[in-house]
Each structure stands twice: as structure tokens, then as C-alpha cells.
Design a protein around this motif. Structure first.
Motif, PDB file in Angstrom:
ATOM      1  N   PHE A   1      12.099 -35.069  16.925  1.00  0.00           N
ATOM      2  CA  PHE A   1      14.127 -35.719  17.020  1.00  0.00           C
ATOM      3  C   PHE A   1      14.537 -36.323  15.541  1.00  0.00           C
ATOM      4  N   LEU A   2      13.761 -36.917  15.544  1.00  0.00           N
ATOM      5  CA  LEU A   2      13.872 -37.938  13.808  1.00  0.00           C
ATOM      6  C   LEU A   2      14.375 -36.875  13.009  1.00  0.00           C
ATOM      7  N   ILE A   3      13.925 -35.476  12.813  1.00  0.00           N
ATOM      8  CA  ILE A   3      14.703 -34.774  11.624  1.00  0.00           C
ATOM      9  C   ILE A   3      15.462 -33.823  12.441  1.00  0.00           C
ATOM     10  N   ILE A   4      15.387 -33.434  13.612  1.00  0.00           N
ATOM     11  CA  ILE A   4      17.049 -33.429  13.555  1.00  0.00           C
ATOM     12  C   ILE A   4      17.969 -34.656  13.434  1.00  0.00           C
ATOM     13  N   THR A   5      17.448 -35.968  13.249  1.00  0.00           N
ATOM     14  CA  THR A   5      18.348 -36.738  13.395  1.00  0.00           C
ATOM     15  C   THR A   5      18.551 -36.637  11.585  1.00  0.00           C
ATOM     16  N   ALA A   6      17.817 -36.446  10.460  1.00  0.00           N
ATOM     17  CA  ALA A   6      18.290 -36.742   9.140  1.00  0.00           C
ATOM     18  C   ALA A   6      18.867 -35.090   8.852  1.00  0.00           C
ATOM     19  N   LEU A   7      18.953 -34.363   9.629  1.00  0.00           N
ATOM     20  CA  LEU A   7      19.965 -33.470   9.355  1.00  0.00           C
ATOM     21  C   LEU A   7      21.078 -33.136   9.773  1.00  0.00           C
ATOM     22  N   THR A   8      21.201 -33.880  10.885  1.00  0.00           N
ATOM     23  CA  THR A   8      22.557 -34.361  11.701  1.00  0.00           C
ATOM     24  C   THR A   8      23.641 -35.455  10.318  1.00  0.00           C
ATOM     25  N   ILE A   9      22.857 -36.064   9.420  1.00  0.00           N
ATOM     26  CA  ILE A   9      23.112 -37.048   8.719  1.00  0.00           C
ATOM     27  C   ILE A   9      23.800 -36.013   7.323  1.00  0.00           C
ATOM     28  N   VAL A  10      22.704 -35.257   7.377  1.00  0.00           N
ATOM     29  CA  VAL A  10      22.940 -34.516   6.057  1.00  0.00           C
ATOM     30  C   VAL A  10      24.539 -33.374   5.940  1.00  0.00           C
TER      31      VAL A  10
END
Length: 406
Positions: free
Chosen positions: A181-190
Motif C-alpha cells: 500500500f505504501l508503494i501505491i502511495t509513492a506512485l500516486t505522489i509521482v
């Protein structure tokens, strides 16, 4: 004067033909679609770990998918109306920021109620995004490329299903579910930075141009498209949600990942085919889509004892289903005309209601009739879908499509 006028007309047509799609911006929308789809379906591959960590049953944890769909279904129409006057980029950035927040809270949550609240917020963000993404893609493209623009944006769905969910599940098993889930957050920030720098902005609707839901329903063609959407998605979801259970009954449980990969790859092929031909053949493609899924269901109902035929059926299913979101969103946008945004919001609501209903209906079928009932139910539901598509030859799925400017 006549010659001069003709030259302008020829030049104008040449300019239209030379117009190109803004690929960077459309791929940003596709990534937004990818994130919404992945956020919705990722818990399905992580349920054992989630339930163990949050100390609830697997079935209770499975409701994280349901609450997401409910959040979308309940809020898509009212949010679309409330934000109709917002500029489109601001609205898209707000929706994606909602995903970043919801997935971050999900990743750090240590109790079930907070996780469910975060999932509901993610569903609300999805309702906000889905109600505008297809219309946004349409507005970026010249009329003759609008279908292709929507196809590119919607490619995020099969990518999430075929690649994103298995990758997220792998990360969850290799590290832990919170990392996924944190990786999805990082992708969303990008993605937020990507949207800010490459996606063009457009004004929202003027307040006086907002159309009520009942007025939109009365527009010729809107109701048939919405009915087809509701029943088609319901049919698909019943089988897709319980595909692992169905394959287990065939002795192919260990091949679920491969089956889903075949489904995802053929979905991508379907999206490409639809993107190339949708401008002139929306009606034919929608009929073909329905028939392909119906044939796939027939094979799974009658000849599922052969693994080779199961893979063939799943391939046909993917070919039929992959382009369906593009076809239905384009059809409702064309039918809605100036009320396209309202029609899109209604489609999103029905789409998610069908997803929630498909999960529930599939559970009932499993308990009463067993997994072999799934393909038969798909086939029965697709019969009225085909009838409505064929009957809506003037409005909804017209013989000659007239694109609107979105």
C-alpha cells in the motif's frame, strides 16, 4: 471568394487530420485509472495477512473491497454535481490526493474500523475520479480520436488486473502488505507531479448548465447504455470475483495466476482493437464484446473439463471484456451530449453497484448451486444485454455514431 472559402475548408480538414493525441497527458490519466483499479482490488490478494494483522476473519477483511465499491456508488453522482464548476485539473489532483491519503492510512492502520474508514475514503476518491476521467480524455482529443483517447486512459484497468494485482500480492508476500500500500502511495505522489506538469486544464460546467439525474435519464440513448452497463458488469463480476473458486473446482487452482495473466493480456489486446476501431464501429464492437463473453461462458459451462478449452474461454472473455469500459463510457458520453458528465457519474454509480452486487450474488450462487453455476449465470445475464444493444440502434448504440465534443 468561393475558391478562398474552399481552400480554408481543405486546410481545416488537413489540420484536423494532422492533430495528434497528447500521449503524456493521456498516460497520466491511464496511471490514475491504474491506481484506482489497483487500490480497489489489491486487498483480495492480501486478505490472509490483513486479517491476521488486524485480528478479524478473512470474510470480514474481504469487505474492504465491498466498502470501497459502496463509497464509490454512493458518492459519484452527488460529488459530480457538487464539483461540476471546478476546473478539471484541480478536481483530478484532489481525487488522487485522496488516494494518497487513504492508502497511507490503510498502510499504517492497526485496527479494523480505521482501515474500513480509509477504504471508504478511497472509494469516494474513486467516485470523484471515475466520473470525470473519460470526459477528461475526450476533451484532450480531436473528435475523430476521442475513442482512442478514452481507450488509452482506460488501459489502466487491465494493466492493474493482469500485472498490478499479482505484483502487489508478491510484494505483500515477500515483504508485508503494508509495503504494497505504501508503494501505491509513492506512485500516486509521482502521479500528482506528472498531472501538474503535463495534463491540460479545462473549465468545469457553469452552474446553470448542470442537469438533473432524471433529465439526463430522459435523454434518448442514456438509459439503454446504463442498463447494459449494470447487467454486463454484474455478469462479469460474478465470475471474476470467484474465478479462483471456480478453478479450484476444476482442479486448476494452482493455475489461477496464469489464467488471470492470460485474461489480462487479452484484455490489453481488446483495448487496442477497440481504440483503433471505436470511432466508426462502436455498435459492432459492443455486440462483438457481448457475444465473445457469452461464448466464453458457454465453453466454461459445457467444456470446462479441458484445461486447454478453459484457457481458450478465458482468452475470449478477455477479448470481449477488455474494451467494454471504453465502449460503454464512450456510448454514454455520446448519448449524454451536453450532459455527458452527469451521464458518466451515473454510469460510475451503476458500475460499482454492479460490482458490489456481483460479489454478493456470486456468494449466494456458490452457497446454493456451487461454482459451476457461475458461467451459466453469466450467460443468462448476457442475453438481455445483447437484446438491448441490438434494439438501441438509433440511440445508445447507433448504427451511425455521431461523436460529441465532450
Amino acid at each position: 471568394m468561393a475558391i478562398h472559402s474552399t481552400e480554408l475548408s481543405v486546410d481545416s480538414r488537413a489540420d484536423i487530420k494532422n492533430q495528434k493525441l497528447p500521449l503524456a497527458a493521456l498516460l497520466a490519466l491511464a496511471t490514475a485509472v491504474f491506481i484506482t483499479s489497483l487500490t480497489e482490488t489489491l486487498p483480495a490478494g492480501l486478505l490472509p495477512a490483513l486479517s491476521a494483522d488486524l485480528k478479524v476473519s478473512v470474510s470480514a477483511m474481504g469487505q474492504t473491497v465491498t466498502i470501497y465499491a459502496i463509497g464509490t456508488a454512493l458518492t459519484a453522482i452527488p460529488l459530480a454535481a457538487a464539483t461540476a464548476g471546478w476546473r478539471r485539473k484541480r478536481l483530478l489532483l484532489t481525487a488522487m490526493a485522496g488516494f494518497a491519503l487513504a492508502n497511507t492510512v490503510t498502510a499504517v492502520s492497526t485496527n479494523y474500523p480505521l482501515t474500513m474508514a480509509a477504504r471508504f475514503v478511497a472509494g469516494v476518491a474513486a467516485g470523484l475520479a471515475w466520473a470525470m476521467l473519460a470526459g477528461y480524455a475526450r476533451r484532450m482529443a480531436p473528435v475523430h480520436l476521442q475513442g482512442k483517447a478514452i481507450a488509452i486512459a482506460m488501459a489502466g484497468i487491465p494493466v492493474a488486473l493482469s500485472l498490478g494485482v499479482p505484483a502487489g500480492t508478491y510484494l505483500g508476500e515477500t515483504f508485508n502488505w503494508r509495503t504494497a500500500f505504501l508503494i501505491i502511495t509513492a506512485l500516486t505522489i509521482v502521479l500528482l507531479a506528472w498531472i501538474a506538469t503535463t495534463v491540460p486544464d479545462y473549465p468545469g460546467q457553469r452552474p446553470e448548465s448542470r442537469t438533473r439525474m432524471l433529465q439526463t435519464l430522459s435523454i434518448p440513448g442514456v438509459a439503454p447504455v446504463l442498463l447494459v452497463t449494470l447487467v454486463f458488469v454484474l455478469a462479469h463480476t460474478i465470475l471474476y470475483t470467484y474465478i479462483a473458486t471456480f478453478l479450484d473446482g476444476l482442479g486448476m487452482g494452482d493455475s489461477t495466476d496464469l489464467v488471470l495473466l492470460v485474461f489480462g493480456v487479452t484484455c490489453l489486446l481488446s483495448i487496442w482493437i477497440v481504440g483503433v476501431h471505436i470511432h466508426r464501429r462502436l455498435r459492432a464492437l459492443t455486440i462483438a464484446s457481448t457475444l465473445l463473453v457469452a461464448v466464453a461462458a458457454t465453453i466454461l459451462a459445457l467444456m470446462a473439463d479441458s484445461p486447454a478449452l478453459v484457457y481458450a474461454a478465458v482468452s475470449l472473455w478477455g477479448l470481449g471484456w477488455g474494451g467494454a469500459p471504453t465502449l460503454l463510457q464512450t456510448a454514454v458520453g455520446d448519448a449524454g451530449g451536453e450532459s455527458a458528465d452527469t451521464a458518466q457519474a451515473m454510469l460510475v454509480t451503476l458500475w460499482n453497484a454492479a460490482m458490489a452486487g456481483g460479489g454478493a450474488a456470486g456468494g449466494l450462487l456458490l452457497g446454493i448451486l456451487g461454482p459451476t453455476s457461475f458461467p451459466w449465470s453469466v450467460l443468462m445475464l448476457l442475453m438481455p444485454v445483447l437484446v438491448v444493444v441490438i434494439a438501441a440502434r438509433v440511440h445508445g448504440f447507433p448504427t451511425r455514431r455521431v461523436s460529441t465534443a465532450g
